[in-house]
Design a protein around this motif. Structure first.
Motif, mmCIF file in Angstrom:
data_model
loop_
_atom_site.group_PDB
_atom_site.id
_atom_site.type_symbol
_atom_site.label_atom_id
_atom_site.label_comp_id
_atom_site.label_asym_id
_atom_site.label_seq_id
_atom_site.Cartn_x
_atom_site.Cartn_y
_atom_site.Cartn_z
ATOM 1 N N TYR A 30 -15.299 -46.252 -23.065
ATOM 2 C CA TYR A 30 -14.053 -45.428 -22.400
ATOM 3 C C TYR A 30 -12.115 -46.125 -22.252
ATOM 4 C CZ TYR A 30 -17.985 -42.011 -22.053
ATOM 5 O OH TYR A 30 -19.602 -41.559 -21.653
ATOM 6 N N ASP B 139 -11.113 -36.649 -27.700
ATOM 7 C CA ASP B 139 -11.935 -36.407 -28.683
ATOM 8 C C ASP B 139 -13.588 -35.176 -27.558
ATOM 9 O OD1 ASP B 139 -11.010 -37.750 -30.249
ATOM 10 O OD2 ASP B 139 -12.040 -39.682 -30.091
ATOM 11 N N VAL C 231 -14.092 -35.427 -24.015
ATOM 12 C CA VAL C 231 -14.419 -36.135 -23.283
ATOM 13 C C VAL C 231 -12.859 -35.952 -22.115
ATOM 14 C CG1 VAL C 231 -14.586 -38.805 -21.928
ATOM 15 C CG2 VAL C 231 -15.371 -38.308 -24.139
ATOM 16 N N GLU D 182 -16.039 -37.756 -17.149
ATOM 17 C CA GLU D 182 -17.028 -36.713 -17.741
ATOM 18 C C GLU D 182 -17.041 -36.600 -19.410
ATOM 19 O OE1 GLU D 182 -15.905 -33.846 -13.901
ATOM 20 O OE2 GLU D 182 -15.363 -33.517 -16.058
ATOM 21 N N ASP D 183 -18.359 -37.075 -19.664
ATOM 22 C CA ASP D 183 -18.870 -36.841 -20.825
ATOM 23 C C ASP D 183 -20.598 -36.010 -21.762
ATOM 24 O OD1 ASP D 183 -19.901 -36.952 -23.462
ATOM 25 O OD2 ASP D 183 -18.870 -39.047 -23.724
ATOM 26 N N PRO D 184 -19.851 -35.326 -22.207
ATOM 27 C CA PRO D 184 -21.578 -34.714 -22.241
ATOM 28 C C PRO D 184 -22.922 -35.008 -23.164
ATOM 29 C CG PRO D 184 -19.819 -33.438 -23.327
ATOM 30 C CD PRO D 184 -18.639 -34.522 -22.653
ATOM 31 N N GLN D 185 -22.085 -36.464 -22.655
ATOM 32 C CA GLN D 185 -23.430 -37.180 -23.137
ATOM 33 C C GLN D 185 -23.892 -37.998 -22.596
ATOM 34 O OE1 GLN D 185 -22.618 -39.888 -27.421
ATOM 35 N NE2 GLN D 185 -21.103 -38.267 -27.509
ATOM 36 N N LEU D 186 -22.852 -38.485 -21.386
ATOM 37 C CA LEU D 186 -23.243 -39.109 -19.860
ATOM 38 C C LEU D 186 -24.305 -37.795 -19.034
ATOM 39 C CD1 LEU D 186 -20.191 -40.570 -19.443
ATOM 40 C CD2 LEU D 186 -22.047 -41.663 -19.719
ATOM 41 N N LYS D 187 -25.282 -38.418 -18.281
ATOM 42 C CA LYS D 187 -26.169 -37.765 -16.917
ATOM 43 C C LYS D 187 -24.937 -37.575 -16.247
ATOM 44 C CE LYS D 187 -30.413 -39.300 -18.374
ATOM 45 N NZ LYS D 187 -31.514 -39.656 -17.898
#
Length: 249
Positions: free
Chosen positions: A15, A164, A166, A186-191
């Motif tokens: 990141y 992209d 994030v 904040e990334d949709p792939q992170l919990k």
């Protein structure tokens, strides 16, 4: 609780590179071209790029025919840089606070405010000592740092950046000694969101003059931007210092 070694984790994060370094390579190359035009180093000069990251400045210098070594604390960055290694371009994972090669390089560089992260003055002095010791007598060191007064005046307390998919939620503040930047990722792939807080010292030209003098480095020139404009404490975006190692060191 404050993380005294935040830079180890943050600079090793993908990141970090997405936020800062997926940017215009031409701009970085243009600055190096201008710097080399100004310094006029002899062909095949030995150069050290301190805190080189993934090596974009090192790579550009090597393409210009110089023998370049890049060092960085980030294992992932050096692993990435190693794919570009040649007989005139070398990369090592190394902590700038620890000694490196001695009396070896003609030039040393520290670009893009890659200094001022450490918690103690001893660590800062150790880093400058490493750089000074790495240079041959009369070798040249170029430091590219933020300009404190300008950065205070231009500070935007908070903003959000989307790259992209994030989201980077960025908050900035400062006290007497340091600039701080909190980055919530904040990334949709992170919990759950990741949080990093940068901390960079408010070093002035006077501070660097003192730190350099301790290690036998004498400041010869000071510039205020990447086009080598005159340095002004209030209006210059950068503090770019060119120093020379004394002949008897």
């Amino acid at each position: 609780m404050e993380n005294a070694t935040w830079f180890k984790d943050w600079f090793n994060s993908p990141y970090y590179h997405q936020l800062y370094f997926n940017r215009d390579e031409e701009e970085a190359g243009a600055f190096i071209d201008r710097l080399i035009t100004h310094l006029k180093p002899p062909a095949n000069s030995l150069m050290l790029d301190v805190a080189c990251g993934k090596g974009r400045h090192s790579i550009h210098l090597a393409k210009m025919g110089f023998d370049v070594t890049g060092i960085d604390l980030s294992e992932d960055s050096i692993t990435d840089a190693l794919q570009y290694q040649t007989d005139k371009l070398h990369f090592f994972r190394h902590d700038m606070r620890l000694p490196f090669w001695i009396n070896y390089y003609d030039y040393a560089f520290n670009f893009f405010t890659s200094f001022g992260y450490f918690n103690t003055q001893r660590e800062n002095d150790n880093a400058i000592r490493t750089i000074a010791q790495s240079l041959k007598p009369t070798g040249t060191f170029v430091l590219d740092y933020l300009n404190v007064e300008y950065s205070v005046n231009k500070l935007i307390p908070s903003f959000t950046k989307e790259i992209d998919g994030v989201n980077y939620i960025i908050t900035k503040w400062h006290d007497e000694k340091y600039f701080y930047k909190k980055i919530v990722i904040e990334d949709p792939q992170l919990k759950q969101p990741l949080i990093y807080t940068e901390k960079v010292a408010k070093f002035s030209l006077h501070d660097f003059t003192v730190m350099f003098a301790k290690q036998g480095l004498v400041i010869k020139e000071v510039f205020g931007d990447y086009h080598f404009g005159a340095y002004n404490t209030l209006t210059s975006p950068r503090l770019i210092v060119v120093a020379e190692k004394s002949a008897n060191q």
